[in-house]
Scaffold this active site. Structure first.
Site, PDB file in Angstrom:
ATOM      1  CG  HIS A 182     -16.105 -17.530 -24.320  1.00 43.43           C
ATOM      2  ND1 HIS A 182     -16.342 -18.578 -24.167  1.00 43.43           N
ATOM      3  CD2 HIS A 182     -15.021 -16.996 -24.086  1.00 43.43           C
ATOM      4  CE1 HIS A 182     -15.661 -18.186 -22.718  1.00 43.43           C
ATOM      5  NE2 HIS A 182     -15.342 -17.347 -22.436  1.00 43.43           N
ATOM      6  CG  ASP A 195      -7.824 -12.652 -23.097  1.00 45.02           C
ATOM      7  OD1 ASP A 195      -7.529 -11.803 -22.144  1.00 45.02           O
ATOM      8  OD2 ASP A 195      -7.473 -13.602 -23.127  1.00 45.02           O
TER       9      ASP A 195
HETATM   10  C1  LIG Z   1     -10.415 -15.084 -20.521  1.00 44.26           C
HETATM   11  C2  LIG Z   1      -9.664 -16.611 -21.360  1.00 44.26           C
HETATM   12  O1  LIG Z   1      -9.789 -17.442 -20.724  1.00 44.26           O
HETATM   13  S1  LIG Z   1     -11.102 -15.434 -23.056  1.00 44.26           S
HETATM   14  C3  LIG Z   1      -9.774 -17.786 -24.110  1.00 44.26           C
HETATM   15  C4  LIG Z   1      -8.338 -17.360 -23.865  1.00 44.26           C
HETATM   16  N1  LIG Z   1      -7.490 -17.728 -25.151  1.00 44.26           N
HETATM   17  C5  LIG Z   1      -7.370 -17.508 -26.493  1.00 44.26           C
HETATM   18  O2  LIG Z   1      -7.841 -16.830 -26.511  1.00 44.26           O
HETATM   19  C6  LIG Z   1      -6.324 -18.400 -27.126  1.00 44.26           C
HETATM   20  C7  LIG Z   1      -7.193 -19.327 -27.956  1.00 44.26           C
HETATM   21  N2  LIG Z   1      -8.030 -19.904 -28.243  1.00 44.26           N
HETATM   22  C8  LIG Z   1      -8.025 -20.817 -27.401  1.00 44.26           C
HETATM   23  O3  LIG Z   1      -7.121 -21.957 -27.546  1.00 44.26           O
HETATM   24  C9  LIG Z   1      -9.905 -21.370 -27.520  1.00 44.26           C
HETATM   25  O4  LIG Z   1     -10.741 -21.073 -28.658  1.00 44.26           O
HETATM   26  C10 LIG Z   1     -10.299 -21.520 -26.024  1.00 44.26           C
HETATM   27  C11 LIG Z   1      -8.790 -22.082 -25.130  1.00 44.26           C
HETATM   28  C12 LIG Z   1     -10.578 -20.114 -25.686  1.00 44.26           C
HETATM   29  C13 LIG Z   1     -11.388 -22.784 -25.815  1.00 44.26           C
HETATM   30  O5  LIG Z   1     -10.534 -23.839 -26.562  1.00 44.26           O
HETATM   31  P1  LIG Z   1     -11.430 -25.102 -26.653  1.00 44.26           P
HETATM   32  O6  LIG Z   1     -13.186 -25.113 -26.309  1.00 44.26           O
HETATM   33  O7  LIG Z   1     -11.061 -26.276 -26.247  1.00 44.26           O
HETATM   34  O8  LIG Z   1     -12.036 -25.222 -28.452  1.00 44.26           O
HETATM   35  P2  LIG Z   1     -10.472 -26.504 -28.860  1.00 44.26           P
HETATM   36  O9  LIG Z   1      -9.089 -25.549 -28.464  1.00 44.26           O
HETATM   37  O10 LIG Z   1     -11.329 -27.413 -28.560  1.00 44.26           O
HETATM   38  O11 LIG Z   1     -10.961 -25.398 -30.538  1.00 44.26           O
HETATM   39  C14 LIG Z   1     -12.337 -26.076 -31.399  1.00 44.26           C
HETATM   40  C15 LIG Z   1     -11.556 -26.559 -32.865  1.00 44.26           C
HETATM   41  O12 LIG Z   1     -11.982 -24.779 -33.214  1.00 44.26           O
HETATM   42  C16 LIG Z   1     -10.468 -24.200 -32.614  1.00 44.26           C
HETATM   43  N3  LIG Z   1     -10.187 -23.159 -32.495  1.00 44.26           N
HETATM   44  C17 LIG Z   1     -10.150 -22.499 -30.937  1.00 44.26           C
HETATM   45  N4  LIG Z   1      -9.518 -21.466 -30.778  1.00 44.26           N
HETATM   46  C18 LIG Z   1      -9.018 -21.103 -31.800  1.00 44.26           C
HETATM   47  C19 LIG Z   1      -8.005 -20.286 -32.494  1.00 44.26           C
HETATM   48  N5  LIG Z   1      -8.115 -18.827 -31.518  1.00 44.26           N
HETATM   49  N6  LIG Z   1      -7.263 -20.422 -33.550  1.00 44.26           N
HETATM   50  C20 LIG Z   1      -7.440 -20.902 -34.498  1.00 44.26           C
HETATM   51  N7  LIG Z   1      -8.195 -22.311 -34.157  1.00 44.26           N
HETATM   52  C21 LIG Z   1      -8.927 -21.717 -33.208  1.00 44.26           C
HETATM   53  C22 LIG Z   1      -8.984 -25.574 -32.841  1.00 44.26           C
HETATM   54  O13 LIG Z   1      -8.159 -25.370 -33.821  1.00 44.26           O
HETATM   55  C23 LIG Z   1     -10.318 -26.706 -32.863  1.00 44.26           C
HETATM   56  O14 LIG Z   1     -10.629 -26.932 -33.756  1.00 44.26           O
HETATM   57  P3  LIG Z   1     -10.499 -28.416 -34.680  1.00 44.26           P
HETATM   58  O15 LIG Z   1     -11.738 -28.783 -34.861  1.00 44.26           O
HETATM   59  O16 LIG Z   1     -10.614 -28.398 -36.360  1.00 44.26           O
HETATM   60  O17 LIG Z   1      -9.379 -29.486 -34.226  1.00 44.26           O
HETATM   61  O1  LIG Z   2     -14.664 -18.330 -19.155  1.00 46.61           O
HETATM   62  C1  LIG Z   2     -14.359 -18.497 -19.880  1.00 46.61           C
HETATM   63  O2  LIG Z   2     -13.862 -19.642 -20.148  1.00 46.61           O
HETATM   64  C2  LIG Z   2     -12.876 -17.876 -19.755  1.00 46.61           C
HETATM   65  C3  LIG Z   2     -13.232 -16.642 -19.146  1.00 46.61           C
HETATM   66  O3  LIG Z   2     -12.609 -16.705 -17.865  1.00 46.61           O
HETATM   67  C4  LIG Z   2     -13.944 -15.524 -19.640  1.00 46.61           C
HETATM   68  O4  LIG Z   2     -13.473 -15.166 -21.003  1.00 46.61           O
HETATM   69  O5  LIG Z   2     -13.497 -14.524 -18.584  1.00 46.61           O
END
Ligand SMILES: CC(=O)SCCNC(=O)CCNC(=O)[C@H](O)C(C)(C)COP(=O)(O)OP(=O)(O)OC[C@H]1O[C@@H](n2cnc3c(N)ncnc32)[C@H](O)[C@@H]1OP(=O)(O)O
Ligand SMILES: O=C([O-])CC(=O)C(=O)O
Length: 377
Positions: free
Chosen positions: A262, A313
């Protein structure tokens, strides 16, 4: 090179009194009420009132609000026609996106320019009331089935389940489960879809345009779409004994594990324990504990290997699956709940509006070049 905040990380874009996302503490509250307390003591409808009117309703106010909510469920005939004629294999989030946009065509209250906040509050409620019906109607029509008659004696959670299940009134247990999930998903600070909604309405566009932007943004797998990705992942793994190999493979290939990580929470998402508890109970009752066993092991490996935790999620997917809801309706359910937050945030934006217009760090050619004739390019 000039520093900039990629993905706007850490940038404060506006002020909001609606939800407080405390990333280090792992705490979430709406208008000063902890989500644990809201889940325990309030219905989803009370939470929507709280978000739209910035205070909890008194009994008579809640009754009037519920009545207004329930009498605003009918869809315009033109939208019903669209839902009947839409491709049966359409992504339901595309249906929500187009459906919300179409609702705007039929609502003459929705205008651009200087806001009328009383009118906008009524539109906000209308959008919250109609999105669940849009989703359910498409789900029925794509199976060649009728939509059961709209009812006014059921709460939001019960009415949605009643509609998708062909007129069968759900159990109290199922209603309560969905009601809690809706409350937990209602609002969440400046998440990507809420930001989209606020950017759109800040141009003094209308509420429907703002919510259409938000739906399109929520759809992506890095945001709301992750809940569907979680079930696809669990189905692909299939067996708790295969989790370690699967996760290691993903990490080696630098692929994301859905439902983990997150931008703001650096500890466990405070919504996850509620949804985990529901998922454990429901999968036990179904006699299908493997879903939660696989989830627990994935979460454990990700904590140990990457220091990352489950987000909202991760367990909601198993909750919806256990309620018998088709996977491609998981993100639309997120949209149903988050519509309350989106609309509240749009109202808040309009109360103290300023156009969003950040800068970009230009990285193109530094020297101007003459345009060569097309035959010389
Ligand atoms: C309601 C919501 O929106 S909650 C989020 C729902 N999304 C997901 O579950 C998708 C999976 N999670 C992700 O893609 C990310 O954690 C996000 C998009 C939620 C947050 O992303 P950001 O803050 O931009 O972090 P970013 O994607 O830059 O990741 C940072 C590091 O953690 C790693 N990382 C983050 N999430 C994950 C994951 N789910 N699986 C594996 N590695 C991950 C990245 O690969 C990166 O590693 P590195 O520094 O070695 O390259
Ligand atoms: O806050 C965020 O980045 C993603 C979101 O909507 C949640 O976690 O409910």
């Amino acid at each position: 090179m000039t520093e900039y905040a990629k993905g706007l990380e850490g940038v404060i874009a506006n002020e909001s009194a609606l939800s407080n996302v405390e990333g280090k503490a792992g705490r979430l509250s709406y208008l000063g009420y902890h989500i644990d307390d809201l889940v325990e003591n309030c219905s989803y409808e009370e939470v929507v009132y709280l978000l739209h009117y910035n205070r909890l309703p008194k009994q008579d106010e809640l009754e009037a609000f519920e009545k207004a909510f329930r009498t605003d469920r009918e869809l315009p005939a033109g939208v019903i026609d669209f839902l009947k004629n839409a491709p049966k294999d359409a992504n339901p989030m595309d249906i929500v996106r187009t459906g919300v946009s179409m609702l705007g065509l039929y609502d003459k209250r929705a205008t651009i320019g200087e806001p009328d906040l009383e009118k906008d509050a009524a539109i906000a409620l209308s959008i919250c009331a109609k999105i669940p019906v849009l989703v359910a109607a498409f789900h029925r029509f794509r199976q060649g089935l009728e939509l059961p008659p709209i009812r006014e004696d059921l709460c939001e959670a019960a009415h949605f389940l009643y509609l998708i299940n062909g007129g069968e009134v759900p159990t109290d247990r199922a209603i309560r489960t969905l009601d809690v999930a809706l409350t937990l998903h209602a609002d969440h600070g400046m998440n990507a879809s809420t930001f989209s909604a606020r950017v759109t309405v800040a141009t003094l566009s209308d509420m429907y345009s703002a919510i259409t932007s938000a739906v399109g943004t929520l759809k992506g797998p890095l945001h709301g779409g992750a809940n569907e990705g979680v079930i696809h992942m669990l189905e692909e793994i299939g067996d708790p004994a295969k989790v370690d190999e699967y996760v290691e493979g993903k990490l080696t290939r630098k692929e994301k594990i859905m439902g983990i990580g997150h931008r703001v929470y650096k500890v466990l998402d405070p919504r996850a324990p509620h949804l985990r508890k529901l998922a454990v109970q429901l999968t036990e009752e179904l006699g299908e504990p493997k879903w939660i066993q696989m989830s627990e092991r994935i979460a454990e490996i990700m904590r140990e290997r990457k220091g990352l935790n489950a987000n909202v999620d991760f367990y909601s997917a198993t909750v919806y699956y256990s309620l018998g809801i088709p996977t491609d309706l998981f993100t639309p359910i997120f949209a149903i709940a988050r519509a309350s937050g989106w609309t509240a945030q749009v109202l808040e934006q309009l109360r103290d509006n300023r156009l969003y217009r950040p800068m970009t760090l230009y990285v193109g050619p530094s020297e101007l070049m003459p345009v060569p004739p097309i035959e010389n390019r």
